[in-house]
Motif scaffolding. Structure first.
Motif, PDB file in Angstrom:
ATOM      1  N   ARG A  82      35.650  48.711 -33.834  1.00 40.60           N
ATOM      2  CA  ARG A  82      36.276  49.683 -32.938  1.00 40.60           C
ATOM      3  C   ARG A  82      37.601  50.168 -33.502  1.00 40.60           C
ATOM      4  N   LEU A  83      38.421  49.256 -33.996  1.00 34.57           N
ATOM      5  CA  LEU A  83      39.711  49.610 -34.581  1.00 34.57           C
ATOM      6  C   LEU A  83      39.525  50.552 -35.768  1.00 34.57           C
ATOM      7  N   ILE A  84      38.582  50.234 -36.642  1.00 36.48           N
ATOM      8  CA  ILE A  84      38.320  51.081 -37.805  1.00 36.48           C
ATOM      9  C   ILE A  84      37.800  52.452 -37.366  1.00 36.48           C
ATOM     10  N   ASP A  85      36.869  52.467 -36.442  1.00 36.10           N
ATOM     11  CA  ASP A  85      36.316  53.741 -35.963  1.00 36.10           C
ATOM     12  C   ASP A  85      37.397  54.622 -35.344  1.00 36.10           C
ATOM     13  N   GLU A  86      38.259  54.026 -34.535  1.00 32.86           N
ATOM     14  CA  GLU A  86      39.320  54.809 -33.903  1.00 32.86           C
ATOM     15  C   GLU A  86      40.312  55.335 -34.930  1.00 32.86           C
ATOM     16  N   ALA A  87      40.632  54.515 -35.924  1.00 32.64           N
ATOM     17  CA  ALA A  87      41.537  54.972 -36.983  1.00 32.64           C
ATOM     18  C   ALA A  87      40.913  56.130 -37.753  1.00 32.64           C
ATOM     19  N   LEU A  88      39.668  55.975 -38.169  1.00 35.82           N
ATOM     20  CA  LEU A  88      39.002  57.027 -38.931  1.00 35.82           C
ATOM     21  C   LEU A  88      38.855  58.304 -38.104  1.00 35.82           C
ATOM     22  N   ALA A  89      38.555  58.174 -36.822  1.00 35.71           N
ATOM     23  CA  ALA A  89      38.397  59.332 -35.945  1.00 35.71           C
ATOM     24  C   ALA A  89      39.714  60.094 -35.775  1.00 35.71           C
ATOM     25  N   ASP A 137      41.948  60.386 -38.251  1.00 37.85           N
ATOM     26  CA  ASP A 137      42.395  60.699 -39.622  1.00 37.85           C
ATOM     27  C   ASP A 137      43.451  59.742 -40.158  1.00 37.85           C
ATOM     28  N   ILE A 138      43.362  58.502 -39.736  1.00 37.39           N
ATOM     29  CA  ILE A 138      44.237  57.458 -40.269  1.00 37.39           C
ATOM     30  C   ILE A 138      43.486  56.790 -41.417  1.00 37.39           C
ATOM     31  N   LYS A 139      44.164  56.695 -42.547  1.00 38.10           N
ATOM     32  CA  LYS A 139      43.517  56.104 -43.724  1.00 38.10           C
ATOM     33  C   LYS A 139      43.300  54.612 -43.501  1.00 38.10           C
ATOM     34  N   VAL A 140      42.129  54.156 -43.881  1.00 36.55           N
ATOM     35  CA  VAL A 140      41.744  52.754 -43.759  1.00 36.55           C
ATOM     36  C   VAL A 140      41.255  52.291 -45.124  1.00 36.55           C
ATOM     37  N   ALA A 141      41.661  51.103 -45.511  1.00 39.22           N
ATOM     38  CA  ALA A 141      41.187  50.501 -46.759  1.00 39.22           C
ATOM     39  C   ALA A 141      40.983  49.016 -46.522  1.00 39.22           C
ATOM     40  N   VAL A 142      40.219  48.394 -47.394  1.00 42.12           N
ATOM     41  CA  VAL A 142      40.053  46.946 -47.373  1.00 42.12           C
ATOM     42  C   VAL A 142      40.708  46.412 -48.636  1.00 42.12           C
ATOM     43  N   CYS A 143      41.612  45.467 -48.455  1.00 45.81           N
ATOM     44  CA  CYS A 143      42.326  44.853 -49.576  1.00 45.81           C
ATOM     45  C   CYS A 143      42.025  43.363 -49.600  1.00 45.81           C
ATOM     46  N   SER A 144      41.572  42.886 -50.738  1.00 54.36           N
ATOM     47  CA  SER A 144      41.271  41.471 -50.880  1.00 54.36           C
ATOM     48  C   SER A 144      41.291  41.113 -52.352  1.00 54.36           C
ATOM     49  N   THR A 145      41.732  39.925 -52.647  1.00 52.55           N
ATOM     50  CA  THR A 145      41.644  39.478 -54.032  1.00 52.55           C
ATOM     51  C   THR A 145      40.374  38.656 -54.249  1.00 52.55           C
ATOM     52  N   SER A 146      39.476  38.670 -53.264  1.00 48.24           N
ATOM     53  CA  SER A 146      38.125  38.140 -53.480  1.00 48.24           C
ATOM     54  C   SER A 146      37.403  39.114 -54.398  1.00 48.24           C
ATOM     55  N   SER A 147      36.253  38.737 -54.887  1.00 51.26           N
ATOM     56  CA  SER A 147      35.543  39.599 -55.823  1.00 51.26           C
ATOM     57  C   SER A 147      35.104  40.893 -55.153  1.00 51.26           C
ATOM     58  N   ASP A 148      35.096  41.957 -55.928  1.00 52.81           N
ATOM     59  CA  ASP A 148      34.661  43.255 -55.418  1.00 52.81           C
ATOM     60  C   ASP A 148      33.243  43.177 -54.863  1.00 52.81           C
ATOM     61  N   LYS A 149      32.390  42.432 -55.549  1.00 52.03           N
ATOM     62  CA  LYS A 149      30.994  42.282 -55.116  1.00 52.03           C
ATOM     63  C   LYS A 149      30.908  41.672 -53.721  1.00 52.03           C
ATOM     64  N   ALA A 150      31.675  40.615 -53.485  1.00 54.75           N
ATOM     65  CA  ALA A 150      31.646  39.944 -52.185  1.00 54.75           C
ATOM     66  C   ALA A 150      32.245  40.821 -51.092  1.00 54.75           C
TER      67      ALA A 150
END
Length: 147
Positions: free
Chosen positions: A73-80, A82-95
């Motif tokens: 819901r938070l992501i959908d509301e942000a995207l709706a 026009d708020i930029k959303v990204a995922v940041c993690s130092t886990s592997s890109d594949k995971a």
């Protein structure tokens, strides 16, 4: 390998950013398997981490890992809005990509850039992965939220 981390031990190891770095610290503390020579330690950890990622992805694919309430819901509301959303993690890109695809769906994945893996030298708690995302998305880091 017969090594198994207790919950308490894993909690301590989580203070170390990065899975490969965490594994290296663990083996430095408890001793390396006798079959792993000093010059092969880095390759051993890399292969072990790849195996761990594959096993983790199997668990994610099975549906056993639920999304936290409110995240979609938070992501959908942000995207709706026009708020930029990204995922940041130092886990592997594949995971990370697999988690986003499985828990949020292909449509959201197409709209959310992922900054993951070894794209920065210093892992969390260093802010480098977040600063990379902010810079790439042309955002002022002081106006970014990390959830």
């Amino acid at each position: 390998l017969t090594n198994e981390w207790s919950i308490e031990e894993y909690g301590e190891l989580l203070k170390i950013g990065g899975g490969k770095e965490r594994m290296t610290k663990y083996f430095n503390d408890v001793g390396w398997p006798s079959s792993v020579s000093e010059e092969n330690r880095k390759d051993f950890v890399k292969e072990l981490h790849l195996l761990k990622t594959d096993l983790f992805n199997e668990v994610v694919d099975s549906g056993a890992v639920p999304i936290r309430p409110g995240v979609a819901r938070l992501i959908d509301e942000a995207l709706a809005n026009d708020i930029k959303v990204a995922v940041c993690s130092t886990s592997s890109d594949k995971a990370v990509t697999n988690i986003v695809r499985k828990l949020l769906g292909e449509e959201r994945l197409k709209r959310i850039p992922i900054f993951a893996g070894d794209v920065v030298e210093k892992k969390k708690p260093s802010p480098d992965i977040y600063l990379l995302a902010a810079n790439t998305l042309e955002l002022d880091p002081k106006r970014c939220w990390v959830v």
